[in-house]
Design an enzyme around this catalytic site. Structure first.
Site, short mmCIF file in Angstrom:
data_model
loop_
_atom_site.label_atom_id
_atom_site.label_comp_id
_atom_site.label_asym_id
_atom_site.label_seq_id
_atom_site.Cartn_x
_atom_site.Cartn_y
_atom_site.Cartn_z
N HIS A 1 -9.75 0.61 -11.05
CA HIS A 1 -9.28 1.54 -10.01
C HIS A 1 -7.81 1.89 -10.23
CE1 HIS A 1 -8.31 3.23 -6.08
NE2 HIS A 1 -7.47 2.23 -5.84
N PHE A 2 -6.97 0.88 -10.48
CA PHE A 2 -5.56 1.28 -10.55
C PHE A 2 -5.20 1.94 -11.88
CE2 PHE A 2 -4.74 -3.51 -10.65
CZ PHE A 2 -4.29 -3.60 -11.96
N HIS A 3 -6.05 1.76 -12.88
CA HIS A 3 -5.76 2.51 -14.10
C HIS A 3 -6.15 3.99 -13.97
CE1 HIS A 3 -5.10 -1.44 -16.04
NE2 HIS A 3 -4.19 -0.73 -16.67
N TYR B 1 1.68 5.05 -2.66
CA TYR B 1 1.96 6.47 -2.33
C TYR B 1 3.38 6.85 -2.74
CZ TYR B 1 -2.45 6.07 -0.05
OH TYR B 1 -3.79 5.84 0.17
N HIS C 1 0.81 -1.22 0.00
CA HIS C 1 0.00 0.00 0.00
C HIS C 1 0.85 1.28 0.00
CE1 HIS C 1 -3.69 2.06 -0.40
NE2 HIS C 1 -3.27 2.92 0.50
N ARG D 1 -10.66 -10.62 -11.99
CA ARG D 1 -9.34 -10.11 -12.40
C ARG D 1 -8.30 -11.20 -12.18
NH1 ARG D 1 -6.33 -6.80 -7.59
NH2 ARG D 1 -7.63 -7.46 -5.87
N ARG D 2 -7.08 -10.92 -12.58
CA ARG D 2 -5.95 -11.84 -12.40
C ARG D 2 -6.14 -13.18 -13.11
NH1 ARG D 2 -5.39 -10.66 -6.05
NH2 ARG D 2 -3.95 -8.92 -6.14
FE1 HAS Z 1 -5.93 2.00 -4.21
C1 HAS Z 1 -6.23 -1.43 -4.57
C2 HAS Z 1 -7.90 1.90 -1.42
C3 HAS Z 1 -5.43 5.39 -3.70
C4 HAS Z 1 -3.37 1.95 -6.50
N1 HAS Z 1 -5.00 0.54 -5.32
C5 HAS Z 1 -5.29 -0.80 -5.35
C6 HAS Z 1 -4.43 -1.47 -6.29
C7 HAS Z 1 -3.59 -0.50 -6.82
C8 HAS Z 1 -3.97 0.75 -6.21
C9 HAS Z 1 -2.47 -0.71 -7.82
O1 HAS Z 1 -8.99 -0.23 0.49
C10 HAS Z 1 -4.50 -2.93 -6.68
C11 HAS Z 1 -3.57 -3.78 -5.90
C12 HAS Z 1 -3.67 -5.23 -6.35
O2 HAS Z 1 -3.07 -5.57 -7.37
O3 HAS Z 1 -4.36 -6.01 -5.70
N2 HAS Z 1 -6.59 3.38 -2.84
C13 HAS Z 1 -7.39 3.14 -1.80
C14 HAS Z 1 -7.65 4.37 -1.06
C15 HAS Z 1 -6.95 5.36 -1.73
C16 HAS Z 1 -6.29 4.72 -2.83
C17 HAS Z 1 -8.49 4.54 0.15
N3 HAS Z 1 -4.67 3.39 -4.97
C18 HAS Z 1 -4.63 4.73 -4.62
C19 HAS Z 1 -3.59 5.39 -5.35
C20 HAS Z 1 -3.00 4.42 -6.14
C21 HAS Z 1 -3.69 3.17 -5.88
C22 HAS Z 1 -3.24 6.84 -5.24
C23 HAS Z 1 -1.87 4.51 -7.09
C24 HAS Z 1 -1.14 5.55 -7.30
N4 HAS Z 1 -6.91 0.52 -3.21
C25 HAS Z 1 -7.62 0.69 -2.07
C26 HAS Z 1 -8.07 -0.62 -1.59
C27 HAS Z 1 -7.58 -1.56 -2.47
C28 HAS Z 1 -6.86 -0.82 -3.49
C29 HAS Z 1 -8.87 -0.92 -0.41
C30 HAS Z 1 -7.74 -3.10 -2.38
C31 HAS Z 1 -8.90 -3.55 -3.12
C32 HAS Z 1 -8.99 -5.07 -3.12
O4 HAS Z 1 -10.01 -5.58 -2.66
O5 HAS Z 1 -8.07 -5.77 -3.58
C33 HAS Z 1 -6.88 6.82 -1.30
O6 HAS Z 1 -5.54 7.21 -1.15
C34 HAS Z 1 -7.58 7.73 -2.25
C35 HAS Z 1 -7.67 9.16 -1.71
C36 HAS Z 1 -7.92 10.12 -2.81
C37 HAS Z 1 -8.84 11.08 -2.83
C38 HAS Z 1 -8.98 11.95 -4.05
C39 HAS Z 1 -8.49 13.37 -3.85
C40 HAS Z 1 -8.57 14.11 -5.13
C41 HAS Z 1 -7.61 14.94 -5.62
C42 HAS Z 1 -7.81 15.56 -6.97
C43 HAS Z 1 -8.37 16.96 -6.91
C44 HAS Z 1 -8.73 17.40 -8.27
C45 HAS Z 1 -8.62 18.65 -8.75
C46 HAS Z 1 -8.98 18.90 -10.17
C47 HAS Z 1 -8.16 19.78 -7.93
C48 HAS Z 1 -9.76 11.31 -1.71
C49 HAS Z 1 -6.40 15.29 -4.84
C50 HAS Z 1 -10.32 19.56 -10.31
C51 HAS Z 1 -10.90 19.15 -11.57
C52 HAS Z 1 -12.18 19.35 -11.96
C53 HAS Z 1 -12.60 18.81 -13.26
C54 HAS Z 1 -13.18 20.08 -11.14
#
Ligand code: HAS
Length: 550
Positions: free
Chosen positions: A368-370, A221, A217, A433-434
């Protein structure tokens, strides 16, 4: 411009990153067609081999090498040229990482390591594959220590001063990385290597997966934080505003040291062998690690608003039209941010204990990861590539390259939108998947998955093909900026490193006291992991022998 010796190192890192990107994206294209049953591989090539190469080369190798290129450039720019010791250790780190990378890649290509990038036990690869992985990690450690050494020299010479924001954020990312890697190093050295070389007969599967996700995890980050560095430090410069809040930015990064690690069980919510209490505790901590991302979103909107108002924008969304859309360095990163809104929301769904039951092990997670690593992170790196390579080579980023860069980011966005949307929907319908493509012997339910317009084989193949086209355009831009574009001889043609000013007058001193953060991080890790891991060791079920499943 930074010193030639540091530019050379950064360019080597970028070179390896884009070789990995080229092979990795080709594997991605093949995969889309195989998953849709449109392509049959020759007997010597296997679906899982391609899937492993795709995951390892893009998610691990491309990202890591690009990140170090960015760090080397930014640290040299903000703290000064590397001294002889830092330079030597950095090169050693680079070569060790590269040797590990080559070993692991050769074994994947040879069909000896089709274990996917998560290398779950009891699948067992050739022992040298794990040695390659270990060398890769050790190499990144050596490079990290070199950068930390460079930072320490700067602090010694600038007593009592805050480090520049870029350097602070780099050090935060590296501290997180060093602590995170302890898990994967432990499982590779003490479980996989002894098993694969036949020194032990069995492996404790649950322990190996838990140690992997202790690392897995924070690994995400490790990809995200360099992109956040660009959002915090480079985007304001492109908008012509200072960093919105130096202390908020530093606090957001420090929170990642604390909360990105003790959360690995959210990848194992459906696994037996871990009691619900520990899963629930880590789910709660996962919700804490969302906070710094929400702080980042707030800061980005603040940047847009302030820069818009400066340019005369009025009303709630007036800023939108005042953003520098013609600057591809900005537009690429804005699109990256926009993708992270559904990407982050999907993460929150995954982390919700009950909803995870629905999405785990389905194509939803692939979707999700894409739209996390595949777009917010990768497209930020693309946006950086456009100016970073010309900055390092002293070449022009010509008008025609800029136009091409727009085509590249737009095609990437369209391709990713089509592919990841269909992956999310297919996942909700139940597609796994997988696994390689299966229609479950023509079962009507499985065939129905592909009936929707967005989920049809054709849409996915079109999405995948557009992405590959986009990747090739990027490779063209990289080659041109590295070797062919004309040299920027006039000052106005020279590409700048756009780093915004940050006002540190209100930043509290304790934010740069690393021992506080490292101490709290270890305390949280012990609370979240000590009891469940020790019970996995002390009450271990009979281990499993290793299997070659391909
Ligand atoms: Fe995830 C699975 C939970 C973030 C990557 N994640 C994965 C896997 C990958 C991955 C590769 O809880 C698959 C692993 C595998 O092969 O099994 N993930 C989260 C959570 C977050 C999160 C809570 N993941 C990421 C990030 C990744 C990433 C970042 C890669 C860089 N993820 C999970 C969970 C799994 C998981 C479970 C396991 C699922 C399972 O069952 O296997 C958080 O960090 C997300 C927080 C993000 C936000 C968004 C903030 C938004 C921002 C943009 C602002 C936009 C602006 C533009 C200003 C709250 C900062 C404005 C534009 C307009 C158009 C108005």
């Amino acid at each position: 411009m930074i010193a030639l010796q540091d530019r050379k190192l950064a360019l080597w890192y970028i070179g390896v990153a884009y070789i990995a990107f080229l092979i990795g994206t080709l594997m991605g294209l093949l995969q889309v067609f195989i998953r849709n049953d449109q392509l049959e591989l020759p007997a010597w090539l296997d679906y899982y081999q391609i899937l492993t190469a795709h995951g390892v080369l893009l998610a691990l190798i491309y990202t890591t090498f690009f990140i170090f290129a960015f760090f080397v450039t930014g640290m040299s720019k903000s703290l000064g040229t590397f001294g002889p010791k830092v330079k030597l250790v950095s090169w050693i780190g680079f070569w060790v990482t590269l040797v590990g990378t080559v070993m692991a890649t050769v074994l994947i290509v040879a069909g000896e390591a089709s274990v996917l990038y998560t290398f779950y036990a009891p699948m067992m690869a050739n022992g040298w594959y794990y040695v390659g992985l270990a060398l890769f990690v050790v190499g990144t450690w050596i490079s990290s220590f070199a950068l930390i050494g460079h930072y320490r020299v700067w602090r010694k010479n600038n007593k009592g001063q805050f480090s520049p924001l870029f350097a602070f954020m780099t050090i935060t990312t590296l501290i997180m990385w060093l602590i995170a890697c302890l898990g994967v190093v432990a499982t590779v050295l003490f479980q996989y290597i002894p098993l694969a070389f036949g020194w032990t007969d069995t492996i404790n599967v649950e322990l190996s997966r838990s140690l992997f996700w202790y690392f897995g995890h924070p690994l995400v980050y490790f990809w995200l934080l360099p992109a956040y560095i660009a959002w915090y430090v480079i985007v304001p410069k492109l908008l012509n505003v200072p960093v919105f809040s130096d202390s908020l930015a530093r606090l957001a990064f420090v929170l990642f040291i604390l909360f990105s690690i003790p959360v690995g069980f959210h990848h194992q919510l459906t696994e037996p062998g871990i009691s619900n209490f520990w899963k629930f505790l880590q789910v709660a901590l996962t919700f804490m690690v969302i906070i710094p991302s929400l702080m980042t979103a707030f800061t980005m909107f603040a940047n847009f608003e302030i820069s818009g108002r400066k340019k005369g924008a009025t009303g709630l969304f007036g800023w939108f039209t005042k953003l520098p859309w013609r600057d591809v360095r900005f537009t690429s990163i804005f699109i990256a941010m926009a993708f992270f809104i559904p990407g982050g929301a999907g993460g929150i769904i995954n982390a919700s204990f009950q909803l995870n039951e629905v999405v785990h092990n389905t194509l939803w997670i692939v979707g999700h990861f894409h739209i996390t690593v595949g777009t917010p992170v990768a497209m930020t790196f693309m946006g950086l590539t456009f100016w970073l390579i010309p900055y390092l080579t002293g070449r022009k980023f010509t008008k025609s390259m800029q136009k091409l860069a727009f085509v590249q980011i737009i095609t990437w966005s369209i391709g990713m939108l089509l592919m990841s949307t269909s992956q999310h929907i297919l996942g909700l319908l139940g597609a796994p998947r997988r696994t390689a493509y299966s229609n479950y012997n023509g079962h009507p339910s499985a065939l129905e998955w592909f009936d929707g317009i967005l989920t049809s084989h054709t849409t996915m193949a079109v999405g995948g093909s557009i992405l590959f086209l986009s990747a090739m355009i990027l490779i063209y831009i990289v080659v041109m900026s590295m070797f062919i574009s004309p040299k920027a001889l006039k000052v106005e043609d020279q590409v700048e490193f756009p780093m915004a000013e940050s006002d540190k007058t209100h930043t509290p001193k304790w934010l740069e006291n690393w021992w506080i953060w490292i101490g709290i991080a270890f305390a949280l890790i012990i609370i979240a992991y000590a009891i469940p891991l020790s019970s996995m060791i002390m009450h271990a079920p009979p281990g499993s022998e290793g299997f070659k499943t391909w």
